[in-house]
Scaffold this active site. Sequence first.
Site, short mmCIF file in Angstrom:
data_model
loop_
_atom_site.label_atom_id
_atom_site.label_comp_id
_atom_site.label_asym_id
_atom_site.label_seq_id
_atom_site.Cartn_x
_atom_site.Cartn_y
_atom_site.Cartn_z
N PRO A 1 7.16 -0.77 -2.77
CG PRO A 1 6.86 -0.05 -0.31
CD PRO A 1 7.76 -0.79 -1.43
CD GLU A 2 5.18 0.52 -8.74
OE1 GLU A 2 4.62 1.12 -9.23
OE2 GLU A 2 5.47 -0.78 -8.72
#
Length: 285
Positions: A2-3
């Site tokens: 996840p960014e």
Amino acid sequence: MPELPEVETIKEDLRELVVGARIESAEVLDPGLIEQPSAEEFTRRIAGRSITGTRRRAKHLIVELDGGDSLVFQLKIGGQLLLVPPVEEPETALMLVLHLDGDRRLFLRDGTRFSRARLLDTGELEARLASLGPEPLEEGFDAEYLRRALSSRRAQVKPLLLDQKVVAGIGNIYVDEILYDARLHPRRKANTLADGEWEALHAAIRSNLAAGVAHRGTTVRLYRDVLNQPGEHQNYLRVFEKHGELCPECGGKVIREKVGGRPTHYCPSCQLENGRWGEQELRLV
Ligand SMILES: [Zn+2]
């Protein structure tokens, strides 16, 4: 992993679904998840606390509790926070279960076990976040900041953008898309960028991350929102994991190489190694 757009999506979902809920108890199924304090103290301190808010800083998901403590998650490669029972997964992928009032449960599952959680007081949280660079979707982040921070650096532009002290929240998926939009070769040295290229880079950072948020994140493999739904931004990627496919801009082939130790996808015709100035010089010679 996840960014910024994925963590932002999870944060907004949790704000809507669990703010106001009370944590009745915590089951730590993998003590390796809890970096701080000990798993025992974590379990003891979190029981009975109410969730008062959620926020995001870089790729950190911060769940605010009454009394001033914050539960800070770093969802690594396969980390998922789910408000639904992960029925199809083996029990071993579960790292944490928070039992909420109203018979609800919040699960952290991660088959790779790289995710981490911390329970921090205000001072500890501040210290933890102090070294992070600016939030790229906030107002103060502009092309001039990028130029000032990076134009004397001789490092390659891709690893610099992944450095959370330079700019917060960008990871390996969005960085390849950003460099493609800015027409910058991932190995370009930062100190060779022209004024217009800083502007293009800034615009590409903003537009790619904003689109990722609007599309509720990118699901290449493991990312899910808190209701176990995939994002949609994977349908808009142009180069990430598109090696062997045609560049939508020039029709050339997208390639994959390691840059700074990370798999990197780019179009060698659109993203010239020496930039446009380099190309011009070569023609003049
Ligand atoms: Zn191209």
